[in-house]
Motif scaffolding. Structure first.
Motif, PDB file in Angstrom:
ATOM      1  N   SER A  24       0.840  -1.206   0.000  1.00 44.26           N
ATOM      2  CA  SER A  24       0.000   0.000   0.000  1.00 44.26           C
ATOM      3  C   SER A  24       0.873   1.253   0.000  1.00 44.26           C
ATOM      4  O   SER A  24       1.989   1.234   0.525  1.00 44.26           O
ATOM      5  CB  SER A  24      -0.883   0.021   1.249  1.00 44.26           C
ATOM      6  OG  SER A  24      -2.130  -0.571   0.976  1.00 44.26           O
ATOM      7  N   HIS A  25       0.332   2.330  -0.542  1.00 44.37           N
ATOM      8  CA  HIS A  25       1.004   3.624  -0.442  1.00 44.37           C
ATOM      9  C   HIS A  25       1.100   3.973   1.045  1.00 44.37           C
ATOM     10  O   HIS A  25       0.077   4.125   1.719  1.00 44.37           O
ATOM     11  CB  HIS A  25       0.213   4.707  -1.171  1.00 44.37           C
ATOM     12  CG  HIS A  25       0.223   4.565  -2.662  1.00 44.37           C
ATOM     13  ND1 HIS A  25       1.359   4.782  -3.409  1.00 44.37           N
ATOM     14  CD2 HIS A  25      -0.747   4.242  -3.541  1.00 44.37           C
ATOM     15  CE1 HIS A  25       1.074   4.587  -4.691  1.00 44.37           C
ATOM     16  NE2 HIS A  25      -0.191   4.257  -4.795  1.00 44.37           N
ATOM     17  N   ALA A  26       2.302   4.098   1.528  1.00 42.59           N
ATOM     18  CA  ALA A  26       2.526   4.339   2.957  1.00 42.59           C
ATOM     19  C   ALA A  26       2.089   5.754   3.340  1.00 42.59           C
ATOM     20  O   ALA A  26       2.038   6.644   2.493  1.00 42.59           O
ATOM     21  CB  ALA A  26       4.005   4.145   3.275  1.00 42.59           C
ATOM     22  N   LEU A  71       5.470  -2.078   1.966  1.00 42.98           N
ATOM     23  CA  LEU A  71       4.858  -0.754   1.788  1.00 42.98           C
ATOM     24  C   LEU A  71       5.543  -0.071   0.616  1.00 42.98           C
ATOM     25  O   LEU A  71       6.748  -0.266   0.402  1.00 42.98           O
ATOM     26  CB  LEU A  71       5.048   0.112   3.036  1.00 42.98           C
ATOM     27  CG  LEU A  71       4.125  -0.114   4.241  1.00 42.98           C
ATOM     28  CD1 LEU A  71       4.613   0.715   5.423  1.00 42.98           C
ATOM     29  CD2 LEU A  71       2.670   0.220   3.910  1.00 42.98           C
ATOM     30  N   GLU A  72       4.783   0.712  -0.134  1.00 37.06           N
ATOM     31  CA  GLU A  72       5.373   1.588  -1.146  1.00 37.06           C
ATOM     32  C   GLU A  72       5.574   2.934  -0.456  1.00 37.06           C
ATOM     33  O   GLU A  72       4.610   3.644  -0.152  1.00 37.06           O
ATOM     34  CB  GLU A  72       4.444   1.729  -2.365  1.00 37.06           C
ATOM     35  CG  GLU A  72       5.049   2.625  -3.453  1.00 37.06           C
ATOM     36  CD  GLU A  72       4.209   2.686  -4.733  1.00 37.06           C
ATOM     37  OE1 GLU A  72       3.081   2.149  -4.761  1.00 37.06           O
ATOM     38  OE2 GLU A  72       4.702   3.293  -5.710  1.00 37.06           O
ATOM     39  N   ILE A  73       6.832   3.248  -0.177  1.00 43.16           N
ATOM     40  CA  ILE A  73       7.158   4.415   0.650  1.00 43.16           C
ATOM     41  C   ILE A  73       7.755   5.517  -0.224  1.00 43.16           C
ATOM     42  O   ILE A  73       8.693   5.277  -0.991  1.00 43.16           O
ATOM     43  CB  ILE A  73       8.143   4.019   1.773  1.00 43.16           C
ATOM     44  CG1 ILE A  73       7.504   2.946   2.672  1.00 43.16           C
ATOM     45  CG2 ILE A  73       8.565   5.244   2.581  1.00 43.16           C
ATOM     46  CD1 ILE A  73       8.425   2.376   3.736  1.00 43.16           C
ATOM     47  N   ILE A  78       9.217   7.540  -6.108  1.00 42.07           N
ATOM     48  CA  ILE A  78       9.307   9.004  -6.208  1.00 42.07           C
ATOM     49  C   ILE A  78       8.026   9.474  -6.897  1.00 42.07           C
ATOM     50  O   ILE A  78       7.888   9.370  -8.122  1.00 42.07           O
ATOM     51  CB  ILE A  78      10.536   9.448  -7.056  1.00 42.07           C
ATOM     52  CG1 ILE A  78      11.827   8.781  -6.572  1.00 42.07           C
ATOM     53  CG2 ILE A  78      10.642  10.969  -7.091  1.00 42.07           C
ATOM     54  CD1 ILE A  78      12.310   9.188  -5.225  1.00 42.07           C
ATOM     55  N   HIS A  79       7.084   9.933  -6.115  1.00 45.89           N
ATOM     56  CA  HIS A  79       5.867  10.534  -6.672  1.00 45.89           C
ATOM     57  C   HIS A  79       5.880  12.051  -6.480  1.00 45.89           C
ATOM     58  O   HIS A  79       5.076  12.753  -7.094  1.00 45.89           O
ATOM     59  CB  HIS A  79       4.609   9.979  -5.996  1.00 45.89           C
ATOM     60  CG  HIS A  79       4.434   8.496  -6.085  1.00 45.89           C
ATOM     61  ND1 HIS A  79       4.546   7.666  -4.989  1.00 45.89           N
ATOM     62  CD2 HIS A  79       4.156   7.691  -7.137  1.00 45.89           C
ATOM     63  CE1 HIS A  79       4.332   6.410  -5.364  1.00 45.89           C
ATOM     64  NE2 HIS A  79       4.098   6.396  -6.656  1.00 45.89           N
ATOM     65  N   TYR A  80       6.751  12.528  -5.590  1.00 43.92           N
ATOM     66  CA  TYR A  80       6.789  13.959  -5.251  1.00 43.92           C
ATOM     67  C   TYR A  80       8.230  14.462  -5.303  1.00 43.92           C
ATOM     68  O   TYR A  80       9.144  13.764  -4.877  1.00 43.92           O
ATOM     69  CB  TYR A  80       6.271  14.200  -3.832  1.00 43.92           C
ATOM     70  CG  TYR A  80       4.832  13.805  -3.631  1.00 43.92           C
ATOM     71  CD1 TYR A  80       3.806  14.681  -3.955  1.00 43.92           C
ATOM     72  CD2 TYR A  80       4.514  12.555  -3.118  1.00 43.92           C
ATOM     73  CE1 TYR A  80       2.482  14.314  -3.777  1.00 43.92           C
ATOM     74  CE2 TYR A  80       3.190  12.177  -2.943  1.00 43.92           C
ATOM     75  CZ  TYR A  80       2.179  13.062  -3.268  1.00 43.92           C
ATOM     76  OH  TYR A  80       0.880  12.703  -3.094  1.00 43.92           O
ATOM     77  N   ALA A 127      10.544   1.160  -7.325  1.00 46.08           N
ATOM     78  CA  ALA A 127       9.323   1.122  -8.137  1.00 46.08           C
ATOM     79  C   ALA A 127       9.465   2.035  -9.360  1.00 46.08           C
ATOM     80  O   ALA A 127      10.175   3.035  -9.320  1.00 46.08           O
ATOM     81  CB  ALA A 127       8.131   1.583  -7.297  1.00 46.08           C
ATOM     82  N   HIS A 128       8.785   1.655 -10.438  1.00 44.26           N
ATOM     83  CA  HIS A 128       8.653   2.467 -11.670  1.00 44.26           C
ATOM     84  C   HIS A 128       9.760   3.517 -11.863  1.00 44.26           C
ATOM     85  O   HIS A 128       9.527   4.717 -11.739  1.00 44.26           O
ATOM     86  CB  HIS A 128       7.288   3.127 -11.737  1.00 44.26           C
ATOM     87  CG  HIS A 128       6.734   3.680 -10.449  1.00 44.26           C
ATOM     88  ND1 HIS A 128       7.345   4.669  -9.726  1.00 44.26           N
ATOM     89  CD2 HIS A 128       5.611   3.362  -9.756  1.00 44.26           C
ATOM     90  CE1 HIS A 128       6.618   4.960  -8.662  1.00 44.26           C
ATOM     91  NE2 HIS A 128       5.572   4.173  -8.644  1.00 44.26           N
ATOM     92  N   LEU A 129      10.960   3.019 -12.208  1.00 44.90           N
ATOM     93  CA  LEU A 129      12.174   3.862 -12.291  1.00 44.90           C
ATOM     94  C   LEU A 129      11.968   5.116 -13.145  1.00 44.90           C
ATOM     95  O   LEU A 129      12.375   6.209 -12.760  1.00 44.90           O
ATOM     96  CB  LEU A 129      13.313   3.007 -12.861  1.00 44.90           C
ATOM     97  CG  LEU A 129      14.732   3.567 -12.847  1.00 44.90           C
ATOM     98  CD1 LEU A 129      15.749   2.430 -12.883  1.00 44.90           C
ATOM     99  CD2 LEU A 129      15.051   4.569 -13.940  1.00 44.90           C
ATOM    100  N   ALA A 163       3.197  -5.920 -10.998  1.00 45.45           N
ATOM    101  CA  ALA A 163       2.010  -5.447 -11.725  1.00 45.45           C
ATOM    102  C   ALA A 163       1.562  -4.061 -11.279  1.00 45.45           C
ATOM    103  O   ALA A 163       0.814  -3.399 -11.995  1.00 45.45           O
ATOM    104  CB  ALA A 163       0.874  -6.434 -11.525  1.00 45.45           C
ATOM    105  N   ASP A 164       1.980  -3.614 -10.085  1.00 49.25           N
ATOM    106  CA  ASP A 164       1.436  -2.368  -9.522  1.00 49.25           C
ATOM    107  C   ASP A 164      -0.094  -2.458  -9.580  1.00 49.25           C
ATOM    108  O   ASP A 164      -0.784  -1.543 -10.030  1.00 49.25           O
ATOM    109  CB  ASP A 164       1.947  -1.151 -10.325  1.00 49.25           C
ATOM    110  CG  ASP A 164       1.885   0.149  -9.536  1.00 49.25           C
ATOM    111  OD1 ASP A 164       1.212   0.162  -8.483  1.00 49.25           O
ATOM    112  OD2 ASP A 164       2.489   1.135  -9.992  1.00 49.25           O
ATOM    113  N   ALA A 165      -0.613  -3.605  -9.111  1.00 44.48           N
ATOM    114  CA  ALA A 165      -2.030  -3.925  -9.284  1.00 44.48           C
ATOM    115  C   ALA A 165      -2.914  -3.109  -8.348  1.00 44.48           C
ATOM    116  O   ALA A 165      -2.674  -3.061  -7.144  1.00 44.48           O
ATOM    117  CB  ALA A 165      -2.250  -5.414  -9.033  1.00 44.48           C
TER     118      ALA A 165
HETATM  119 ZN   LIG Z   1       3.877   4.250  -7.344  1.00 50.98          ZN
END
Ligand SMILES: [Zn+2]
Ligand SMILES: [Zn+2]
Length: 282
Positions: free
Chosen positions: A37-39, A78-80, A106-108, A165-167, A241-243
């Motif tokens: 889960s998104h932490a 966790l996806e941190i 890295i989303h931000y 994740a997703h480089l 899969a990032d399902a």
């Molecule tokens: Zn992500």
């Protein structure tokens, strides 16, 4: 061996319960399923789990792991988010958790001109990203891209993560080369800073098929040329899969396997309850 270590649920922005995701994985014949889960973040983000839900998340997955014991391995991850000057896996909140693995995402991106608790969000709709490029980078996408890869590099160098994740997530809003040329020398140089940081880091890089599943990209993350550079540096990979829905668990696994083989990989590296292990590419 079917497995997936990037699985969302309704604890964050997924569209099914952890039990429904596990049941689907079992029916698909998975040997191992890891939840990620998104932490929690220190500010509100609609797709992240809140800190209050974290104990329930951990307990629910532990119960599932017990339920499926002997039939399918269930891991708790966790996806941190790593955000420079703000957030990462070294937060006390995460250090005390018994996790099987930690995904680095890295989303931000930190930007000094933005008010506190506001960051450049790179996993948004085209127009929102365009607005950040105009506001923070003088309308120059290249500056955002370079900052993005600097952030990935800093996250890798910070340590404490198991899987990246997703480089090249930054290409998500660049369909058809809308913002920048992914074949240009400067783009390759920027991405290569992250590749060089990954070499010898021990971090597994995921091939992420989630962009394909959501119709956001035409290829997996990372791009074939990046995978080939990683392979030449002995950086290990897995396929995720990032399902966000049960049907995403297997949807584009074949594309992931194909990308791995095309880059020269013969094995995958996966987390387990008692450490990592290698499995044949299949
Ligand atoms: Zn992500
Ligand atoms: Zn994710």
């Amino acid at each position: 061996m079917k497995c997936n270590f990037h699985t969302h649920s309704d604890f964050c922005d997924g569209h099914a319960s952890v039990a429904a995701m596990a049941q689907a994985a079992y029916q698909f014949g998975f040997a191992s399923l890891g939840f990620s889960s998104h932490a929690p973040l220190p500010f509100f983000a609609e797709w992240n789990m809140t800190t209050q839900r974290l104990p329930d998340y951990l307990a629910s997955i532990k119960r599932l792991a017990d339920d499926y014991r002997g039939r399918m391995e269930i891991l708790c991850g966790l996806e941190i988010d790593f955000i420079e000057h703000c957030w990462g896996v070294d937060q006390p909140l995460f250090r005390q958790l018994q996790l099987d693995y930690r995904l680095l995402a890295i989303h931000y991106i930190y930007h000094p001109d933005l008010p506190p608790e506001q960051y450049v969000a790179v996993d948004m709709a085209d127009d929102q990203l365009d607005a950040y490029i105009a506001r923070c980078y003088g309308g120059k996408p290249r500056r955002l891209v370079e900052k993005y890869y600097q952030a990935v590099t800093a996250g890798v160098e910070a340590g404490g993560f198991d899987i990246l994740a997703h480089l090249d997530l930054i290409k998500k809003n660049n369909r058809g080369g809308r913002l920048f040329d992914e074949g240009s020398a400067w783009y390759r140089r920027a991405a290569m800073t992250a590749v060089e940081a990954l070499a010898g880091s021990g971090i597994i890089v995921e091939i992420n098929t989630g962009g394909l599943a959501r119709g956001k990209t035409d290829t997996v993350y990372p791009a074939p040329w990046i995978l080939a550079e990683l392979q030449q540096r002995d950086v290990q990979i897995c396929i995720n899969a990032d399902a966000h829905r049960p049907e995403h668990l297997t949807l584009h696994r074949a594309a992931g396997l194909e990308a791995a083989a095309a880059a020269g990989y013969r094995e995958l590296e996966i987390p387990g309850p008692s450490g990592r292990r290698s499995i044949p590419l299949a």
